[in-house]
Motif scaffolding. Sequence first.
Motif: not given
Length: 124
Positions: A78-106
């Motif tokens: 499991t991965v978590y995303l703790q979201m604090n101090s939320l703003k109206p501009e944070d409104t969205a559908v949030y997706y998690c995604a997995a990547r088979w790689d050592w490195n991170l990607s944006r």
Amino acid sequence: QVQLVESGGGLVQAGGSLRLSCAASGLTFSSYAVGWFRQAPGKEREFVAAVRRSADITVYADSVKGRFTISRDNAKNTVYLQMNSLKPEDTAVYYCAARWDWNLSRTGADYGYWGQGTQVTVSS
């Protein structure tokens, strides 16, 4: 069959908090980097945060840095995303995604598996 299932979304007032969860199955979870992305109505999907498979390195979008925290529990797949101090501009559908790689990607195209998304709505 690989599955990523997000949960924890909902309606919250500005300044409030939510914690999203992404439960994975059908893959060796500890071998995958995991990212969170979001998409607001009429806007393109954007990167939010990512965590390396060993959980030792994280990256964040500038818009959420200092407010959101990504973490993972490989024992619970499991991965978590703790979201604090939320703003109206944070409104969205949030997706998690997995990547088979050592490195991170944006970049969303670098992730091979996606969840179905969870709605986060922040009222002003």
